[in-house]
Design a protein around this motif. Sequence first.
Motif, PDB file in Angstrom:
ATOM      1  N   ARG A  79      37.504  36.285  39.683  1.00 46.31           N
ATOM      2  CA  ARG A  79      38.462  35.201  38.555  1.00 46.31           C
ATOM      3  C   ARG A  79      39.895  34.810  39.053  1.00 46.31           C
ATOM      4  NH1 ARG A  79      37.662  36.996  32.682  1.00 46.31           N
ATOM      5  NH2 ARG A  79      35.932  38.232  32.294  1.00 46.31           N
ATOM      6  N   GLU A  80      39.891  34.625  40.537  1.00 44.07           N
ATOM      7  CA  GLU A  80      41.473  34.291  41.001  1.00 44.07           C
ATOM      8  C   GLU A  80      40.720  33.333  41.597  1.00 44.07           C
ATOM      9  OE1 GLU A  80      42.754  36.915  43.276  1.00 44.07           O
ATOM     10  OE2 GLU A  80      43.945  38.194  41.958  1.00 44.07           O
ATOM     11  N   ASP A  83      39.984  30.748  38.893  1.00 46.65           N
ATOM     12  CA  ASP A  83      41.157  30.310  39.069  1.00 46.65           C
ATOM     13  C   ASP A  83      41.769  29.386  39.503  1.00 46.65           C
ATOM     14  OD1 ASP A  83      40.987  31.739  36.133  1.00 46.65           O
ATOM     15  OD2 ASP A  83      42.560  32.935  37.062  1.00 46.65           O
ATOM     16  N   ASN A  84      41.533  29.471  40.646  1.00 45.36           N
ATOM     17  CA  ASN A  84      41.968  28.687  42.061  1.00 45.36           C
ATOM     18  C   ASN A  84      40.788  27.577  41.934  1.00 45.36           C
ATOM     19  OD1 ASN A  84      44.307  30.312  42.365  1.00 45.36           O
ATOM     20  ND2 ASN A  84      42.707  31.582  44.046  1.00 45.36           N
ATOM     21  N   LYS A  86      39.321  26.158  39.486  1.00 44.47           N
ATOM     22  CA  LYS A  86      39.582  25.438  38.664  1.00 44.47           C
ATOM     23  C   LYS A  86      40.918  24.447  38.591  1.00 44.47           C
ATOM     24  CE  LYS A  86      37.764  27.951  34.474  1.00 44.47           C
ATOM     25  NZ  LYS A  86      37.635  28.359  33.651  1.00 44.47           N
ATOM     26  N   ALA A  87      41.869  25.277  39.043  1.00 44.91           N
ATOM     27  CA  ALA A  87      42.800  24.384  39.449  1.00 44.91           C
ATOM     28  C   ALA A  87      42.737  23.473  40.611  1.00 44.91           C
ATOM     29  CB  ALA A  87      44.285  25.535  40.017  1.00 44.91           C
TER      30      ALA A  87
END
Length: 265
Positions: A79-80, A83-84, A86-87
Amino acid sequence: MNYNICSILSVRKFILLFLISLGGLSFTYADQLNDTRNILKEWVAAEKVISQEQSEWDEEKALLGDVLSSLNQEERLLREIIDNAKADTSRADQERLELISQRDEHQKSSSLFQDRLSLYERQAMQLVPKLPVILQDEMGPLINKLYSAEVANYSRSERAQTLINILSAVQEFDSSITVAREIRTLTSGEQVEVKVLFLGLSRGFYVDSEGTTAGIGRQSGGVSEGGWNWVEQPNLASGILKAINIYENRESPALVSLPLQIRSN
Protein backbone atom coordinates in the motif's frame (compact mmCIF):
# COMPACT_ATOMS: atom_id res chain seq x y z
CA MET A 1 -34.82 -88.62 57.34
CA ASN A 2 -36.68 -88.12 54.18
CA TYR A 3 -37.04 -84.58 55.23
CA ASN A 4 -33.31 -84.13 55.65
CA ILE A 5 -32.53 -85.81 52.38
CA CYS A 6 -34.95 -83.54 50.60
CA SER A 7 -33.53 -80.61 52.43
CA ILE A 8 -30.00 -81.61 51.51
CA LEU A 9 -31.03 -82.09 47.88
CA SER A 10 -32.73 -78.73 47.89
CA VAL A 11 -29.63 -77.09 49.35
CA ARG A 12 -27.43 -78.81 46.80
CA LYS A 13 -29.71 -77.67 44.02
CA PHE A 14 -29.54 -74.15 45.40
CA ILE A 15 -25.77 -74.32 45.69
CA LEU A 16 -25.51 -75.71 42.20
CA LEU A 17 -27.77 -73.05 40.80
CA PHE A 18 -25.83 -70.40 42.73
CA LEU A 19 -22.58 -71.68 41.40
CA ILE A 20 -24.02 -71.78 37.93
CA SER A 21 -25.22 -68.23 38.48
CA LEU A 22 -21.82 -67.20 39.77
CA GLY A 23 -20.23 -68.86 36.80
CA GLY A 24 -22.49 -66.96 34.46
CA LEU A 25 -21.81 -63.72 36.30
CA SER A 26 -18.10 -64.46 36.22
CA PHE A 27 -18.19 -64.96 32.48
CA THR A 28 -20.23 -61.75 32.00
CA TYR A 29 -17.91 -59.70 34.21
CA ALA A 30 -14.87 -60.97 32.30
CA ASP A 31 -16.39 -59.91 29.04
CA GLN A 32 -17.22 -56.46 30.40
CA LEU A 33 -13.70 -56.10 31.79
CA ASN A 34 -12.21 -56.98 28.42
CA ASP A 35 -14.56 -54.53 26.73
CA THR A 36 -13.58 -51.88 29.24
CA ARG A 37 -9.92 -52.53 28.68
CA ASN A 38 -10.40 -52.35 24.93
CA ILE A 39 -12.38 -49.13 25.31
CA LEU A 40 -9.66 -47.69 27.56
CA LYS A 41 -7.00 -48.67 25.04
CA GLU A 42 -9.00 -47.07 22.23
CA TRP A 43 -9.62 -43.98 24.36
CA VAL A 44 -5.93 -43.67 25.22
CA ALA A 45 -5.06 -44.12 21.55
CA ALA A 46 -7.70 -41.53 20.62
CA GLU A 47 -6.32 -39.14 23.25
CA LYS A 48 -2.85 -39.60 21.84
CA VAL A 49 -4.14 -38.89 18.33
CA ILE A 50 -6.10 -35.88 19.60
CA SER A 51 -3.07 -34.61 21.55
CA GLN A 52 -0.83 -35.08 18.53
CA GLU A 53 -3.30 -33.39 16.22
CA GLN A 54 -3.73 -30.60 18.78
CA SER A 55 0.03 -30.14 18.93
CA GLU A 56 0.26 -30.15 15.15
CA TRP A 57 -2.64 -27.71 14.93
CA ASP A 58 -0.97 -25.41 17.49
CA GLU A 59 2.20 -25.46 15.39
CA GLU A 60 0.26 -24.85 12.18
CA LYS A 61 -1.73 -22.13 13.92
CA ALA A 62 1.47 -20.39 15.02
CA LEU A 63 2.90 -20.80 11.50
CA LEU A 64 -0.31 -19.45 9.97
CA GLY A 65 -0.14 -16.54 12.42
CA ASP A 66 3.40 -15.74 11.28
CA VAL A 67 2.35 -16.02 7.64
CA LEU A 68 -0.66 -13.80 8.29
CA SER A 69 1.51 -11.24 10.07
CA SER A 70 3.99 -11.35 7.20
CA LEU A 71 1.16 -10.95 4.68
CA ASN A 72 -0.22 -8.01 6.65
CA GLN A 73 3.21 -6.39 6.65
CA GLU A 74 3.61 -7.03 2.94
CA GLU A 75 0.16 -5.56 2.39
CA ARG A 76 1.18 -2.40 4.27
CA LEU A 77 4.39 -2.19 2.28
CA LEU A 78 2.49 -2.69 -0.97
CA ARG A 79 0.00 0.00 0.00
CA GLU A 80 2.87 2.34 0.80
CA ILE A 81 4.49 1.50 -2.53
CA ILE A 82 1.19 2.08 -4.32
CA ASP A 83 0.65 5.38 -2.49
CA ASN A 84 4.21 6.46 -3.26
CA ALA A 85 3.77 5.37 -6.87
CA LYS A 86 0.58 7.41 -7.09
CA ALA A 87 2.39 10.40 -5.59
CA ASP A 88 5.33 9.89 -7.95
CA THR A 89 2.94 9.56 -10.87
CA SER A 90 1.22 12.76 -9.83
CA ARG A 91 4.56 14.55 -9.58
CA ALA A 92 5.69 13.03 -12.86
CA ASP A 93 2.48 14.20 -14.53
CA GLN A 94 3.00 17.68 -13.10
CA GLU A 95 6.63 17.73 -14.22
CA ARG A 96 5.60 16.44 -17.64
CA LEU A 97 3.04 19.24 -17.97
CA GLU A 98 5.66 21.76 -16.87
CA LEU A 99 8.17 20.36 -19.37
CA ILE A 100 5.56 20.49 -22.14
CA SER A 101 4.82 24.11 -21.21
CA GLN A 102 8.54 24.91 -21.17
CA ARG A 103 8.96 23.15 -24.50
CA ASP A 104 6.13 25.18 -26.02
CA GLU A 105 7.61 28.39 -24.63
CA HIS A 106 11.03 27.40 -25.94
CA GLN A 107 9.59 26.67 -29.37
CA LYS A 108 7.87 30.06 -29.40
CA SER A 109 11.04 31.80 -28.26
CA SER A 110 13.11 29.80 -30.73
CA SER A 111 10.77 30.69 -33.58
CA LEU A 112 10.81 34.35 -32.57
CA PHE A 113 14.61 34.29 -32.29
CA GLN A 114 14.88 32.67 -35.73
CA ASP A 115 12.67 35.35 -37.27
CA ARG A 116 14.57 38.18 -35.57
CA LEU A 117 17.93 36.65 -36.52
CA SER A 118 16.92 36.37 -40.18
CA LEU A 119 15.67 39.98 -40.10
CA TYR A 120 18.92 41.30 -38.60
CA GLU A 121 20.95 39.29 -41.10
CA ARG A 122 19.03 40.87 -43.99
CA GLN A 123 19.59 44.32 -42.49
CA ALA A 124 23.29 43.58 -42.04
CA MET A 125 23.51 42.47 -45.69
CA GLN A 126 22.00 45.80 -46.71
CA LEU A 127 24.48 47.65 -44.50
CA VAL A 128 27.66 45.93 -45.72
CA PRO A 129 27.79 47.56 -49.22
CA LYS A 130 27.50 50.99 -47.55
CA LEU A 131 30.62 50.43 -45.45
CA PRO A 132 34.05 51.76 -46.43
CA VAL A 133 36.13 49.37 -48.48
CA ILE A 134 38.77 49.15 -45.78
CA LEU A 135 36.18 47.99 -43.24
CA GLN A 136 34.70 45.50 -45.70
CA ASP A 137 38.17 44.07 -46.30
CA GLU A 138 38.81 43.72 -42.56
CA MET A 139 35.51 41.91 -42.08
CA GLY A 140 35.88 39.77 -45.22
CA PRO A 141 35.61 36.33 -43.50
CA LEU A 142 32.67 37.52 -41.36
CA ILE A 143 30.88 38.95 -44.39
CA ASN A 144 31.36 35.74 -46.34
CA LYS A 145 29.96 33.79 -43.40
CA LEU A 146 27.00 36.16 -43.18
CA TYR A 147 26.06 35.67 -46.83
CA SER A 148 26.53 31.90 -46.71
CA ALA A 149 24.88 31.33 -43.29
CA GLU A 150 21.71 29.65 -44.56
CA VAL A 151 23.44 27.74 -47.37
CA ALA A 152 26.16 26.37 -45.05
CA ASN A 153 23.58 25.42 -42.42
CA TYR A 154 25.34 27.23 -39.61
CA SER A 155 23.75 26.89 -36.22
CA ARG A 156 21.76 29.80 -34.89
CA SER A 157 24.39 30.48 -32.25
CA GLU A 158 27.10 30.67 -34.94
CA ARG A 159 24.95 32.97 -37.06
CA ALA A 160 24.19 35.19 -34.08
CA GLN A 161 27.88 35.35 -33.13
CA THR A 162 28.80 36.30 -36.70
CA LEU A 163 26.20 39.05 -36.69
CA ILE A 164 27.41 40.35 -33.31
CA ASN A 165 31.03 40.40 -34.51
CA ILE A 166 30.05 42.37 -37.63
CA LEU A 167 28.00 44.91 -35.69
CA SER A 168 30.75 45.24 -33.07
CA ALA A 169 33.34 45.94 -35.78
CA VAL A 170 31.04 48.50 -37.44
CA GLN A 171 30.37 50.21 -34.10
CA GLU A 172 34.06 50.33 -33.25
CA PHE A 173 34.88 51.83 -36.64
CA ASP A 174 32.06 54.38 -36.34
CA SER A 175 33.28 55.58 -32.93
CA SER A 176 36.91 56.15 -33.96
CA ILE A 177 39.11 57.99 -36.45
CA THR A 178 40.78 55.77 -39.02
CA VAL A 179 43.44 56.47 -41.63
CA ALA A 180 43.84 54.01 -44.49
CA ARG A 181 45.58 53.80 -47.85
CA GLU A 182 43.52 53.27 -50.99
CA ILE A 183 43.89 53.37 -54.73
CA ARG A 184 41.38 55.88 -56.03
CA THR A 185 40.33 56.45 -59.63
CA LEU A 186 39.96 60.15 -60.39
CA THR A 187 37.43 61.66 -62.79
CA SER A 188 40.22 61.92 -65.31
CA GLY A 189 40.61 58.14 -65.22
CA GLU A 190 43.95 58.36 -63.50
CA GLN A 191 44.53 56.03 -60.56
CA VAL A 192 46.40 57.43 -57.63
CA GLU A 193 47.31 56.18 -54.16
CA VAL A 194 45.77 58.30 -51.45
CA LYS A 195 45.36 58.37 -47.70
CA VAL A 196 41.79 58.45 -46.45
CA LEU A 197 40.84 59.99 -43.11
CA PHE A 198 37.53 58.50 -41.85
CA LEU A 199 35.61 60.28 -39.11
CA GLY A 200 33.70 57.18 -38.15
CA LEU A 201 31.06 56.48 -40.76
CA SER A 202 29.94 60.08 -41.03
CA ARG A 203 32.58 61.52 -43.39
CA GLY A 204 35.78 60.66 -45.18
CA PHE A 205 38.58 62.83 -46.61
CA TYR A 206 41.32 61.70 -49.00
CA VAL A 207 44.53 63.29 -50.24
CA ASP A 208 47.60 62.11 -52.13
CA SER A 209 51.12 62.41 -50.80
CA GLU A 210 51.84 65.42 -53.04
CA GLY A 211 48.88 67.35 -51.68
CA THR A 212 47.55 67.95 -55.17
CA THR A 213 44.61 65.58 -55.25
CA ALA A 214 41.96 65.63 -52.56
CA GLY A 215 38.28 64.94 -52.06
CA ILE A 216 35.48 64.34 -49.60
CA GLY A 217 33.10 61.43 -49.28
CA ARG A 218 30.10 60.26 -47.32
CA GLN A 219 27.66 57.38 -47.30
CA SER A 220 25.27 57.44 -50.23
CA GLY A 221 21.52 57.09 -49.98
CA GLY A 222 21.35 53.51 -51.20
CA VAL A 223 23.21 50.38 -52.17
CA SER A 224 22.70 51.05 -55.84
CA GLU A 225 24.79 54.20 -55.51
CA GLY A 226 27.90 52.24 -54.56
CA GLY A 227 27.96 52.70 -50.79
CA TRP A 228 30.00 55.91 -50.55
CA ASN A 229 29.85 58.96 -52.74
CA TRP A 230 33.23 60.68 -53.29
CA VAL A 231 33.63 64.20 -54.70
CA GLU A 232 36.99 65.69 -55.77
CA GLN A 233 37.87 68.91 -53.96
CA PRO A 234 41.54 69.76 -54.60
CA ASN A 235 41.24 73.00 -52.57
CA LEU A 236 40.92 70.89 -49.39
CA ALA A 237 44.23 69.07 -49.99
CA SER A 238 46.38 71.10 -47.58
CA GLY A 239 43.90 70.94 -44.75
CA ILE A 240 43.29 67.23 -45.17
CA LEU A 241 47.02 66.49 -45.39
CA LYS A 242 47.66 68.54 -42.24
CA ALA A 243 44.86 66.70 -40.33
CA ILE A 244 46.33 63.31 -41.34
CA ASN A 245 49.86 64.36 -40.32
CA ILE A 246 48.55 65.53 -36.92
CA TYR A 247 46.72 62.22 -36.44
CA GLU A 248 49.89 60.28 -37.32
CA ASN A 249 51.94 62.49 -34.93
CA ARG A 250 54.05 63.98 -37.70
CA GLU A 251 52.88 67.49 -36.84
CA SER A 252 51.96 69.28 -33.64
CA PRO A 253 48.28 69.45 -32.75
CA ALA A 254 46.50 72.41 -34.29
CA LEU A 255 43.04 73.48 -35.41
CA VAL A 256 42.18 72.32 -38.90
CA SER A 257 39.11 73.55 -40.76
CA LEU A 258 37.37 70.90 -42.83
CA PRO A 259 33.80 70.90 -44.14
CA LEU A 260 31.49 68.69 -42.14
CA GLN A 261 27.80 68.80 -42.72
CA ILE A 262 25.53 67.40 -39.97
CA ARG A 263 22.19 66.18 -41.14
CA SER A 264 19.23 65.31 -38.91
CA ASN A 265 17.02 62.47 -40.08
